[in-house]
Scaffold this motif. Sequence first.
Motif, mmCIF file in Angstrom:
data_model
loop_
_atom_site.group_PDB
_atom_site.id
_atom_site.type_symbol
_atom_site.label_atom_id
_atom_site.label_comp_id
_atom_site.label_asym_id
_atom_site.label_seq_id
_atom_site.Cartn_x
_atom_site.Cartn_y
_atom_site.Cartn_z
ATOM 1 N N LYS A 7 0.832 -1.209 0.000
ATOM 2 C CA LYS A 7 0.000 0.000 0.000
ATOM 3 C C LYS A 7 0.863 1.254 0.000
ATOM 4 N N ALA A 8 1.890 1.267 0.838
ATOM 5 C CA ALA A 8 2.725 2.466 0.971
ATOM 6 C C ALA A 8 3.440 2.810 -0.318
ATOM 7 N N VAL A 15 -1.273 -6.783 -2.033
ATOM 8 C CA VAL A 15 -1.915 -7.625 -1.021
ATOM 9 C C VAL A 15 -2.813 -6.723 -0.181
ATOM 10 N N VAL A 16 -4.096 -7.072 -0.085
ATOM 11 C CA VAL A 16 -5.059 -6.218 0.617
ATOM 12 C C VAL A 16 -5.562 -6.845 1.904
ATOM 13 N N ALA A 17 -5.292 -8.146 2.097
ATOM 14 C CA ALA A 17 -5.702 -8.831 3.328
ATOM 15 C C ALA A 17 -4.881 -10.106 3.464
ATOM 16 N N GLU A 209 -3.335 -1.633 10.193
ATOM 17 C CA GLU A 209 -2.920 -0.263 10.491
ATOM 18 C C GLU A 209 -3.352 0.166 11.893
ATOM 19 N N THR A 210 -4.514 -0.306 12.331
ATOM 20 C CA THR A 210 -4.967 -0.013 13.689
ATOM 21 C C THR A 210 -4.033 -0.651 14.707
ATOM 22 N N ALA A 211 -3.598 -1.897 14.445
ATOM 23 C CA ALA A 211 -2.675 -2.575 15.358
ATOM 24 C C ALA A 211 -1.340 -1.849 15.431
ATOM 25 N N VAL A 212 -0.865 -1.346 14.312
ATOM 26 C CA VAL A 212 0.391 -0.587 14.298
ATOM 27 C C VAL A 212 0.271 0.651 15.177
#
Length: 460
Positions: A7-8, A15-17, A209-212
């Motif tokens: 994504k970045a 890969v999306v999931a 991203e939430t976990a990060v």
Amino acid sequence: MTALHDKAKGKVNPVVAVGVEVDDAGNLDDVVLYRQQAPHTYKQVKYTVDSRSPLDTSYLTGPSKNGGPSILRKVADAWVALTRDGAPVELALVTNRASSPADQLLAGRDARTMLLMPAAAEQTRRSERGRLRATWAQATNLTEPQLLMLLNVLQFDTARDLRHLEETTSLLMLVNGLRGDHQAVRSGADWVAEQARYGHRKIDLEMIETAVRDQELRTGPARSVLSVATLKPDPLKTQAVHVLDWVDRFDGDDAFSKRRPRAPFTWQQLQADVEDIPHHLGAVPQVALTGSLRQATAFLIGATLRMVTNVDLAVTQRGQLWESAADYDQATHPILAEHSLGIGEDLALAVEVATPMTDDVLVFLRTQQVPVDRLVVLQPPRGAKDNAISTPAAAVALTVGLRDQARRSAKGHPRIHLFLAGPMGLSLLLGHRWNRVAPTTVYEEIRHSVQYEAAFTINA
């Protein structure tokens, strides 16, 4: 980490999931990389507590402990089911077992692609490899042409021990601008396990991203990966915007013994490939170098992507990300020693950081009659030792001090002959700042009778 990096960096078909023990992948359900479009990647993980049993035909085609289908049959059945609608797939068997060198099918595995093809299709049916093909076809209930189609998409990701997996994950975290220390890796792995326990078998980017954020792992921006491998394959090359793979072009049986290009390949050809790197990177501002390379090649890459090109270079060194833009208070002035030779007008410069090398360099210069007037030896303030540099800031501060001293010492000399003994990352950072010095020939230690060999020439 792959999903975050895709994504970045705006990767095509990212890969999306990530699936963990999913319900719709048959026996290839342990890990699934879901991309925006097919092919998705389905991985079966097989780990063992010891290495007494290698990966071979017997292991792959034998019945399970409870008398059920073999590993290979389960993989084949899942492949048939997953491709029934014609969609392409990528498959992988991931294991800490090493392939048996005596198994003619597995011995043909390509270390770069991890596929048994094209070697698996070679040789006649009467050969040992041909007989094994027949055995595998029978074990999978496939025809030989179908088996070869399966082997075109089935990676054998072997000898993947836990330490290697943790190191690769740490490197990916650092490249993604996250903490990559042991605790950060364990924290991330524990979070994934927790999702599986709670029944979250498909982990999407928003969850990652939430976990990060929740675990406060972010330290900086994600970097574009430049993969350069001369000693062993780079596990991060699939993440790279550009790949330079010279593993098969270097002489030697293992990573330790690979020190020079194998004929007919030359240092000049490698230099041309390295100097072509900027054309493949485009306007990428932040680059992380991955792979395996020695001092001279690292210095050349740094010089090719010099600071004046506005590229921020970084490389992992002992679990840290050494960044060319790392903030430092002041330059670290090296210790200087001089040895007169009087053979010519050039300057010889030895950078002794990890280990002493003066005696070897002096013998080489005199024996080979290299046209130098004197040898200048530079060391860190506490002398040459393998832990002389402790932080990224210390690496940059010493780099600036070494470069400044090289400028002063080079005055009045038409050329520098440079010898390096230190962390690979320091050579990269030194090349990155090697401007306004003098034309430089950098040498590689080859450990033959002549000890060193001129590798590259840099205009500076």
